[in-house]
Write an enzyme that holds these catalytic residues in place. Structure first.
Site, PDB file in Angstrom:
ATOM      1  N   HIS A 124     -18.001  -3.603  52.462  1.00 46.36           N
ATOM      2  CA  HIS A 124     -19.388  -3.701  52.868  1.00 46.36           C
ATOM      3  C   HIS A 124     -19.730  -3.361  54.249  1.00 46.36           C
ATOM      4  O   HIS A 124     -21.024  -3.235  54.593  1.00 46.36           O
ATOM      5  CB  HIS A 124     -19.850  -5.081  52.782  1.00 46.36           C
ATOM      6  CG  HIS A 124     -19.352  -6.259  53.376  1.00 46.36           C
ATOM      7  ND1 HIS A 124     -18.145  -7.352  53.186  1.00 46.36           N
ATOM      8  CD2 HIS A 124     -19.907  -6.667  54.765  1.00 46.36           C
ATOM      9  CE1 HIS A 124     -18.095  -7.885  54.241  1.00 46.36           C
ATOM     10  NE2 HIS A 124     -18.949  -7.803  55.164  1.00 46.36           N
ATOM     11  N   ASP A 154     -13.269  -5.417  48.155  1.00 46.87           N
ATOM     12  CA  ASP A 154     -14.181  -5.555  49.304  1.00 46.87           C
ATOM     13  C   ASP A 154     -13.442  -4.967  50.408  1.00 46.87           C
ATOM     14  O   ASP A 154     -13.430  -5.603  51.480  1.00 46.87           O
ATOM     15  CB  ASP A 154     -14.793  -6.966  49.645  1.00 46.87           C
ATOM     16  CG  ASP A 154     -15.767  -6.767  50.646  1.00 46.87           C
ATOM     17  OD1 ASP A 154     -16.337  -5.703  50.750  1.00 46.87           O
ATOM     18  OD2 ASP A 154     -16.291  -7.701  51.397  1.00 46.87           O
ATOM     19  N   SER A 230     -16.812  -9.355  60.068  1.00 43.48           N
ATOM     20  CA  SER A 230     -16.375  -8.947  58.884  1.00 43.48           C
ATOM     21  C   SER A 230     -15.358  -7.784  59.324  1.00 43.48           C
ATOM     22  O   SER A 230     -15.703  -6.807  59.967  1.00 43.48           O
ATOM     23  CB  SER A 230     -17.463  -8.503  58.215  1.00 43.48           C
ATOM     24  OG  SER A 230     -18.276  -9.260  57.568  1.00 43.48           O
TER      25      SER A 230
END
Length: 488
Positions: A124, A154, A230
């Site tokens: 992402h 992911d 992230s």
């Protein structure tokens, strides 16, 4: 408390000295309370060096931090000037909407896992990015190539050209050895303030209800993780990669002490898949082993109905006949309770335990049927492409113009995270400026029938779309059936 009781007893003894039957009622003068003399109390020895009072992770951070990078993703998105063009009827009446380009940027982190510039981050972080830049801890910047972007896990794998320089890496830990209560460090770039290190503990393991992915099996930590973290590293205190930080639970957008990381064992499998593809001269891809079944968690009610002593395990609902579980003799209605001795409680944990092994490897599963149980050897495999994909982008002028479609096989269903037994024709991509996008079609939609005729293969779909200028369509989305009627 015992010291207080002892003092009270001593006072009573001193208050009644030499009492006899003759004078026990006579009020005598109590002797004064005497306390035994004590010498000076010994104090702990004072620390003689900073090392005796300082607990620090500085050596670990110094060694690991250079292996954590910043990832900047820039994408150009098309936006409609007039929102009324979102209505398909308005678009048909007034033609193609006017579009405007807008630059969209996102920030994340990444971890160097190979010295020649192989970097892992979250999918992402780079999804939709046209230009990916990696900034090292020493401020040098490199343009990055996306070798793999996998929405199922992911995870994304990037490559930068180091011109022969060997970069510092963060070695993989065995994430199955991580335990609740272990100290961990989270390293990343939250809110673009610069590389930041936070500390916490492993709060929980095997969190599977955080996302809809079939392979998510998170390590939970209270180390502060915020937007920008992230793709960064969750590191053990011996300086190894326990996981890739990927999500937080928050109502405000900031950390409240509930963060999640993808375990390193799954990250390592993805990296191995990419390395294998590049080594063989092919396209980088991740091929995760498959069990060939669908299932659900065993609740207390289900356990009681099946005669199990306690809830837990995965109740197998459907088994693909030629899949690994089918070949091992596991049947619908049986319960898979563990993989290689590790308990599994839902389909996501079963998929995770399978995916951390290579296709072709054999695992031992404990399967229960009522009060009896048995161990079975399951030879893992890749999901087959049966029927063949027959991928095609729909042309012409019809409701699906601009959509890319494929026949659904176990391989397609696994990639798109559909039910393993799904059949038919699925939309796998939609051109944002095409007619299909204007009608709201999405990747993952299954075209069930057109004008009352069931759709089983791509060829049938194309023939019916080109057969006329009126289409009554039934589309399945997330288990719901939607209808659409269009005149050409």
């Amino acid at each position: 408390m015992s010291a207080g009781l002892l003092a009270l007893a001593a006072a009573c003894m001193y208050a009644l000295p030499g009492s006899t039957a003759d004078n026990r009622m006579a009020p005598g003068k109590p002797e004064p309370l005497r306390v035994a003399p004590q010498g000076p109390r010994a104090l702990p020895e004072a620390p003689s060096s900073m090392g005796q009072v300082q607990l620090t992770f500085a050596p670990v951070v110094k060694r690991v931090a250079p292996g954590v990078v910043n990832v900047y993703s820039k994408s150009i998105v098309q936006t409609q000037v007039n929102p009324f063009f979102n209505d398909p009827l308005f678009s048909q009446l007034f033609g193609t909407p006017e579009m405007r380009q807008r630059v969209q940027q996102s920030l994340g982190s990444g971890v160097i896992v190979r010295g020649d510039g192989l970097i892992v981050t979250n999918n992402h972080v780079v999804e939709g990015g046209n230009e990916i830049t990696v900034a090292l801890s020493d401020k040098r910047e490199f343009r990055a190539k996306v070798l793999l972007a996998d929405p199922r896990t992911d995870l994304a794998v990037l490559k930068i050209d180091t011109h022969g320089e060997n970069l510092p890496v963060v070695p993989f830990a065995n994430s199955d050895a991580v335990q609740v209560g272990d100290l961990v460090l989270a390293i990343g770039d939250p809110f673009n303030v610069g590389q930041t290190v936070t500390m916490g503990i492993v709060s929980a393991l095997a969190r599977t209800q955080i996302s809809a992915s079939d392979y998510q099996f998170f390590i939970q930590t209270d180390a502060a993780i915020n937007p920008g973290n992230s793709g960064g590293a969750l590191v053990t205190t011996d300086g190894k990669l326990a996981g890739i930080n990927t999500a937080i639970y928050s109502r405000s957008g900031g950390s409240i002490g509930i963060g999640f990381a993808i375990p390193a064992n799954l990250v390592r499998r993805v990296v191995e898949g990419v390395e294998g593809g590049l080594k063989n001269g092919g396209k980088a891809s991740v091929q995760l082993a498959w069990v060939g079944a669908s299932g659900q968690p065993v609740t207390s009610e289900i356990a009681a109905s099946l005669g199990l002593s306690r809830p837990g395990g995965v109740l197998i609902k459907e088994v693909y006949p030629d899949g690994p579980l089918g070949k091992a003799g596991v049947k619908s209605g049986e319960v898979v309770q563990s993989v290689d001795g590790t308990a599994v409680d839902d389909m996501q944990s079963l998929n995770y335990r399978t995916a951390t092994h290579r296709p072709g490897e054999t695992v031992r599963m404990h399967v229960a049927a009522g009060k009896s149980g048995r161990d079975v050897a399951v030879a893992l495999a890749l999901p087959p492409e049966n029927p063949p994909r027959e991928a095609q982008t729909i042309g012409g002028r019809n409701p699906l113009t601009g959509a890319r479609v494929e026949n659904i096989s176990p391989a397609t269903a696994t990639e798109m995270q559909m039910d393993v037994m799904s059949k038919g024709v699925a939309i796998v991509a939609v051109n944002s400026s095409g007619i299909a996008a204007n009608y709201g079609f999405q990747p993952g939609d299954i075209v069930r029938n057109i004008n009352g005729t069931p759709i089983n293969r791509v060829g049938e779909l194309v023939r019916l779309l080109n057969a006329g200028n009126h289409w009554d369509m039934v589309v399945e989305r997330d288990g719901r059936r939607l209808t659409l009627s269009v005149d050409g």
